[in-house]
Design a protein around this motif. Sequence first.
Motif, mmCIF file in Angstrom:
data_model
loop_
_atom_site.group_PDB
_atom_site.id
_atom_site.type_symbol
_atom_site.label_atom_id
_atom_site.label_comp_id
_atom_site.label_asym_id
_atom_site.label_seq_id
_atom_site.Cartn_x
_atom_site.Cartn_y
_atom_site.Cartn_z
ATOM 1 N N ILE A 124 0.793 -1.269 0.182
ATOM 2 C CA ILE A 124 0.118 0.069 -0.024
ATOM 3 C C ILE A 124 0.864 1.342 0.059
ATOM 4 C CG2 ILE A 124 -2.011 1.100 1.088
ATOM 5 C CD1 ILE A 124 -2.695 -1.472 0.381
ATOM 6 N N ILE A 125 0.682 2.151 -1.097
ATOM 7 C CA ILE A 125 1.427 3.285 -0.952
ATOM 8 C C ILE A 125 0.679 4.742 -0.661
ATOM 9 C CG2 ILE A 125 2.946 4.859 -2.563
ATOM 10 C CD1 ILE A 125 3.521 2.339 -4.220
ATOM 11 N N LYS A 126 1.038 5.256 0.085
ATOM 12 C CA LYS A 126 -0.033 6.355 0.750
ATOM 13 C C LYS A 126 0.304 7.772 -0.020
ATOM 14 C CE LYS A 126 -1.546 8.935 4.819
ATOM 15 N NZ LYS A 126 -2.029 10.070 4.068
ATOM 16 N N LEU A 127 -0.614 8.149 -0.603
ATOM 17 C CA LEU A 127 -0.335 9.591 -1.390
ATOM 18 C C LEU A 127 -1.327 10.600 -0.771
ATOM 19 C CD1 LEU A 127 -0.491 8.439 -5.030
ATOM 20 C CD2 LEU A 127 1.651 8.959 -3.635
ATOM 21 N N SER A 128 -1.049 11.951 -1.005
ATOM 22 C CA SER A 128 -1.765 12.961 -0.278
ATOM 23 C C SER A 128 -2.794 13.407 -1.044
ATOM 24 C CB SER A 128 -0.863 14.093 0.172
ATOM 25 O OG SER A 128 0.244 13.517 0.705
ATOM 26 N N GLY A 129 -2.654 13.158 -2.622
ATOM 27 C CA GLY A 129 -3.964 13.810 -3.261
ATOM 28 C C GLY A 129 -3.661 13.382 -4.829
ATOM 29 N N SER A 130 -4.490 13.787 -5.727
ATOM 30 C CA SER A 130 -4.465 13.415 -7.126
ATOM 31 C C SER A 130 -3.971 11.795 -7.385
ATOM 32 C CB SER A 130 -3.471 14.343 -7.678
ATOM 33 O OG SER A 130 -3.956 15.468 -7.503
ATOM 34 N N VAL A 131 -4.643 11.001 -6.575
ATOM 35 C CA VAL A 131 -4.130 9.788 -6.620
ATOM 36 C C VAL A 131 -4.160 9.166 -7.950
ATOM 37 C CG1 VAL A 131 -4.838 7.347 -5.318
ATOM 38 C CG2 VAL A 131 -4.743 9.437 -4.288
ATOM 39 N N GLU A 132 -5.156 9.413 -8.626
ATOM 40 C CA GLU A 132 -5.499 9.103 -10.170
ATOM 41 C C GLU A 132 -4.210 8.809 -10.980
ATOM 42 O OE1 GLU A 132 -7.385 11.272 -8.553
ATOM 43 O OE2 GLU A 132 -9.410 10.268 -8.657
ATOM 44 N N LEU A 133 -3.170 9.870 -10.588
ATOM 45 C CA LEU A 133 -1.782 9.730 -11.169
ATOM 46 C C LEU A 133 -0.994 8.394 -11.256
ATOM 47 C CD1 LEU A 133 0.055 13.085 -10.525
ATOM 48 C CD2 LEU A 133 0.000 11.933 -12.662
ATOM 49 N N ALA A 134 -1.207 7.783 -9.941
ATOM 50 C CA ALA A 134 -0.572 6.735 -9.846
ATOM 51 C C ALA A 134 -0.370 5.672 -10.906
ATOM 52 C CB ALA A 134 -0.860 5.972 -8.672
ATOM 53 N N PRO A 135 -1.783 5.163 -11.221
ATOM 54 C CA PRO A 135 -1.647 4.097 -12.459
ATOM 55 C C PRO A 135 -1.188 4.687 -13.789
ATOM 56 C CG PRO A 135 -3.858 4.586 -11.764
ATOM 57 C CD PRO A 135 -3.001 5.373 -10.640
ATOM 58 N N LEU A 136 -1.337 6.016 -13.842
ATOM 59 C CA LEU A 136 -1.002 6.407 -15.404
ATOM 60 C C LEU A 136 0.664 6.549 -15.386
ATOM 61 C CD1 LEU A 136 -3.694 9.539 -15.432
ATOM 62 C CD2 LEU A 136 -3.871 7.216 -16.143
ATOM 63 N N VAL A 137 1.102 6.870 -14.267
ATOM 64 C CA VAL A 137 2.646 6.808 -14.408
ATOM 65 C C VAL A 137 3.453 5.702 -13.914
ATOM 66 C CG1 VAL A 137 2.562 9.398 -14.334
ATOM 67 C CG2 VAL A 137 2.889 8.346 -12.275
ATOM 68 N N GLY A 138 2.688 4.533 -13.718
ATOM 69 C CA GLY A 138 3.411 3.407 -13.476
ATOM 70 C C GLY A 138 3.644 3.086 -11.820
ATOM 71 N N LEU A 139 3.280 3.964 -11.045
ATOM 72 C CA LEU A 139 3.362 4.035 -9.481
ATOM 73 C C LEU A 139 2.585 2.584 -8.796
ATOM 74 C CD1 LEU A 139 4.859 5.226 -6.916
ATOM 75 C CD2 LEU A 139 2.871 6.393 -6.634
ATOM 76 N N SER A 140 1.480 2.588 -9.527
ATOM 77 C CA SER A 140 0.777 1.306 -8.794
ATOM 78 C C SER A 140 -0.145 0.765 -10.062
ATOM 79 C CB SER A 140 -0.265 1.717 -7.681
ATOM 80 O OG SER A 140 -1.189 2.564 -8.286
ATOM 81 N N GLU A 141 -0.619 -0.511 -9.906
ATOM 82 C CA GLU A 141 -1.556 -1.002 -10.713
ATOM 83 C C GLU A 141 -2.983 -0.358 -10.784
ATOM 84 O OE1 GLU A 141 0.161 -2.882 -8.919
ATOM 85 O OE2 GLU A 141 1.139 -4.285 -10.049
ATOM 86 N N VAL A 142 -3.225 -0.346 -9.364
ATOM 87 C CA VAL A 142 -4.829 0.316 -9.020
ATOM 88 C C VAL A 142 -4.803 1.432 -7.816
ATOM 89 C CG1 VAL A 142 -5.918 -1.885 -9.749
ATOM 90 C CG2 VAL A 142 -5.194 -1.620 -7.459
ATOM 91 N N ILE A 143 -5.773 1.802 -7.654
ATOM 92 C CA ILE A 143 -6.010 2.741 -6.501
ATOM 93 C C ILE A 143 -7.037 2.699 -5.769
ATOM 94 C CG2 ILE A 143 -4.750 4.859 -7.958
ATOM 95 C CD1 ILE A 143 -7.517 6.174 -8.425
ATOM 96 N N VAL A 144 -7.190 3.247 -4.327
ATOM 97 C CA VAL A 144 -8.444 2.937 -3.622
ATOM 98 C C VAL A 144 -8.605 4.620 -3.519
ATOM 99 C CG1 VAL A 144 -9.396 2.464 -1.405
ATOM 100 C CG2 VAL A 144 -8.086 0.659 -2.594
ATOM 101 N N ASP A 145 -9.691 5.144 -3.860
ATOM 102 C CA ASP A 145 -10.059 6.594 -3.732
ATOM 103 C C ASP A 145 -11.591 6.803 -3.815
ATOM 104 O OD1 ASP A 145 -9.370 9.023 -3.360
ATOM 105 O OD2 ASP A 145 -8.814 9.490 -5.473
ATOM 106 N N LEU A 146 -11.956 7.933 -3.453
ATOM 107 C CA LEU A 146 -13.145 8.272 -3.678
ATOM 108 C C LEU A 146 -13.637 8.693 -5.258
ATOM 109 C CD1 LEU A 146 -13.549 10.883 -0.512
ATOM 110 C CD2 LEU A 146 -14.343 8.424 -0.768
ATOM 111 N N VAL A 147 -14.783 8.391 -5.596
ATOM 112 C CA VAL A 147 -15.475 8.486 -6.752
ATOM 113 C C VAL A 147 -16.787 9.373 -6.690
ATOM 114 C CG1 VAL A 147 -16.210 7.679 -9.118
ATOM 115 C CG2 VAL A 147 -14.466 6.748 -7.905
ATOM 116 N N GLU A 148 -16.976 10.447 -7.094
ATOM 117 C CA GLU A 148 -18.105 11.158 -7.036
ATOM 118 C C GLU A 148 -18.691 11.269 -8.168
ATOM 119 O OE1 GLU A 148 -17.520 15.261 -5.361
ATOM 120 O OE2 GLU A 148 -19.639 15.543 -5.399
ATOM 121 N N THR A 149 -18.598 12.077 -9.342
ATOM 122 C CA THR A 149 -19.119 11.966 -10.515
ATOM 123 C C THR A 149 -18.559 11.009 -11.296
ATOM 124 O OG1 THR A 149 -17.716 13.623 -11.350
ATOM 125 C CG2 THR A 149 -19.631 14.555 -10.236
#
Length: 210
Positions: A138-163
């Motif tokens: 588990i890699i803790k980030l402070s925000g803009s978590v969606e970046l992680a899979p785009l740049v190869g930091l992780s395969e998936v994310i756990v985050d809030l989805v609103e719209t």
Amino acid sequence: MRYITFALSKGRLTELSIELLEGAGIDCTELKEDSRKLILSDDKNKIRFFLAKPADVPVYVEYGAADIGIVGKDTLIEEGRDLYEVLDLGFARCRMCVAGPKELEGKMDSVSITRVATKYPEVARTYFRHKRRESVEIIKLSGSVELAPLVGLSEVIVDLVETGRTLKENGLVVLDTISEISARMVVNRVSMKMENQRITKIIEGIRKQL
Ligand code: PRP
């Protein structure tokens, strides 16, 4: 008579929290003023308020430094504090999700996931511990978590989805929903006993508006 203290979440929950309190007959004039004062009050009703970072609200309430808190369910499940959750306030609705690239859709159980990026490490750890046998980092980030899979930091994310817009505009999709989120009202366990009448009256004043 002692003051009843509210801990409110600073940020996107602030405005709607104040509206609810006003609707319940609490005078928030001082709270709405642009001031550097940290503790504000409605002296007539013997109520005082402070604003805190959302993650700190459950801490203040658990220790009794605040009697009542208004905070997102996301923060409550992440912090895991011992509190009474008395009301679902129904605003700031969203979902806690596992998300990732489209290619992983429907394949969550078969592909190997090694890293998960998130602002919610406890939520992610609990989810992956129960859902999967393999261990994930588990890699803790402070925000803009969606970046992680785009740049190869992780395969998936756990985050809030609103719209869902952030995911969509970045070619990501929801892979699983972990829980429904909204703003909640929480109460300190001792305060609930010692100030039961006054706190129940406040809860009822807020409940009526929901
Ligand atoms: C939240 C959340 C997502 C986004 C979801 O981020 O972490 O990134 O909103 O909203 P959507 O589904 O409507 O696009 P926030 O705006 O709080 O910023 P952060 O990523 O920097 O935490």
